[in-house]
Motif scaffolding. Structure first.
Motif, PDB file in Angstrom:
ATOM      1  N   CYS A 145      14.190   3.580 103.398  1.00  0.00           N
ATOM      2  CA  CYS A 145      12.991   3.002 103.997  1.00  0.00           C
ATOM      3  C   CYS A 145      13.250   2.487 105.409  1.00  0.00           C
ATOM      4  CB  CYS A 145      12.426   1.917 103.091  1.00  0.00           C
ATOM      5  SG  CYS A 145      11.784   2.627 101.557  1.00  0.00           S
ATOM      6  N   HIS A 151      12.838   5.379 107.542  1.00  0.00           N
ATOM      7  CA  HIS A 151      11.424   5.688 107.803  1.00  0.00           C
ATOM      8  C   HIS A 151      10.875   4.801 108.917  1.00  0.00           C
ATOM      9  CE1 HIS A 151      10.817   7.231 103.422  1.00  0.00           C
ATOM     10  NE2 HIS A 151      11.290   8.174 104.206  1.00  0.00           N
ATOM     11  N   GLN A 159      11.737   4.609 113.844  1.00  0.00           N
ATOM     12  CA  GLN A 159      11.123   5.829 114.359  1.00  0.00           C
ATOM     13  C   GLN A 159      11.876   6.466 115.520  1.00  0.00           C
ATOM     14  OE1 GLN A 159       7.838   7.468 113.382  1.00  0.00           O
ATOM     15  NE2 GLN A 159       8.881   6.606 111.609  1.00  0.00           N
ATOM     16  N   PHE A 188       5.219   4.265 113.643  1.00  0.00           N
ATOM     17  CA  PHE A 188       5.095   4.733 112.257  1.00  0.00           C
ATOM     18  C   PHE A 188       3.624   4.755 111.838  1.00  0.00           C
ATOM     19  CE2 PHE A 188       4.463   3.545 107.841  1.00  0.00           C
ATOM     20  CZ  PHE A 188       4.986   4.675 107.227  1.00  0.00           C
ATOM     21  N   GLN A 206       2.339  11.947 103.033  1.00  0.00           N
ATOM     22  CA  GLN A 206       3.766  12.111 102.788  1.00  0.00           C
ATOM     23  C   GLN A 206       4.451  12.871 103.917  1.00  0.00           C
ATOM     24  OE1 GLN A 206       5.862  10.877 100.120  1.00  0.00           O
ATOM     25  NE2 GLN A 206       4.094   9.535 100.324  1.00  0.00           N
ATOM     26  N   PHE A 254       6.210  10.745 106.288  1.00  0.00           N
ATOM     27  CA  PHE A 254       7.491  10.223 105.824  1.00  0.00           C
ATOM     28  C   PHE A 254       8.576  11.303 105.854  1.00  0.00           C
ATOM     29  CE2 PHE A 254       4.533   7.257 103.846  1.00  0.00           C
ATOM     30  CZ  PHE A 254       5.154   6.048 104.073  1.00  0.00           C
ATOM     31  N   THR A 298       8.443  13.997 103.965  1.00  0.00           N
ATOM     32  CA  THR A 298       8.519  14.577 102.632  1.00  0.00           C
ATOM     33  C   THR A 298       7.999  16.009 102.681  1.00  0.00           C
ATOM     34  OG1 THR A 298       8.058  12.385 101.731  1.00  0.00           O
ATOM     35  CG2 THR A 298       7.824  14.229 100.219  1.00  0.00           C
ATOM     36  N   PHE A 308       8.806   9.168  97.336  1.00  0.00           N
ATOM     37  CA  PHE A 308       9.011  10.113  98.436  1.00  0.00           C
ATOM     38  C   PHE A 308       9.476  11.466  97.921  1.00  0.00           C
ATOM     39  CE2 PHE A 308       9.776   5.801 100.018  1.00  0.00           C
ATOM     40  CZ  PHE A 308       8.689   5.712 100.865  1.00  0.00           C
TER      41      PHE A 308
END
Length: 189
Positions: free
Chosen positions: A17, A20, A23, A37, A131, A134, A136, A182
């Motif tokens: 996290c 994430h 940035q 973000f 997602q 992120f 994903t 995620f």
């Protein structure tokens, strides 16, 4: 239930996290990272930046940042480094009320962005768009959605998203559905 060593598993989640949030990949999180973000999530779903949903997301992230920097920035330099994040998150997740107070506004803002047609439900397609912000993959977003849809009704509620947030950040059970927040990217080998 398979319980992993608590510190190792939670640190892995916190580190993911933190990544994430960082940035610009400079090794610290600051206000610009959090707003970047938020903008990335807004853009991922194609929401106009002046819409109520977008401004709600920006406000939620700004408030989240202000609370996090006040709580986690122990050296008061306006930035959170990985160690400050780990230590501070352990403290926050140790208090369910503090965790919910910190995370619910952001979870709700993300959920509203996901709900593209404003029908009060988030579908797999809507969830997948967020997602992407992120990092994903579409396949992992699909797998994650299936695990997070606890009542198997084909949609996610804000409560299901909150359960996923809470379980991801607090659970030491490697088989917990919240670990799929995620997608398969976080799964324990």
């Amino acid at each position: 239930m398979t319980v992993a060593p608590q510190i190792d598993l939670l640190d892995r989640k916190f580190d993911m996290c933190f990544g994430h949030a960082d940035q610009n990949n400079d090794g610290v999180v600051d206000a610009a990272d959090i707003l970047t973000f938020a903008a990335r999530v807004i853009a991922a779903v194609g929401e106009p930046f002046d819409s109520p949903k977008a401004t709600g997301m920006l406000r939620a992230c700004q408030n989240w940042w202000e609370g996090m920097v006040a709580e986690l920035d122990t050296d008061k330099d306006g930035k959170i480094d990985p160690q400050e994040y780990r230590v501070g998150m352990r403290r926050i997740v140790g208090s369910p009320s503090a965790f919910d107070a910190a995370s619910r506004p952001v979870a709700e803002a993300i959920w509203k962005l996901c709900d593209r047609d404003d029908d009060g439900e988030v579908t797999a397609v809507e969830f997948s768009a967020v997602q992407l912000a992120f990092g994903t993959t579409p396949e992992n977003a699909r797998l994650g959605f299936e695990k997070l849809d606890l009542d198997n009704d084909g949609t996610l509620s804000v409560e299901e998203l909150m359960i996923a947030f809470r379980d991801f950040y607090t659970s030491t059970d490697v088989n917990d559905n919240g670990n799929w927040l995620f997608g398969a990217d976080f799964q324990v080998a």
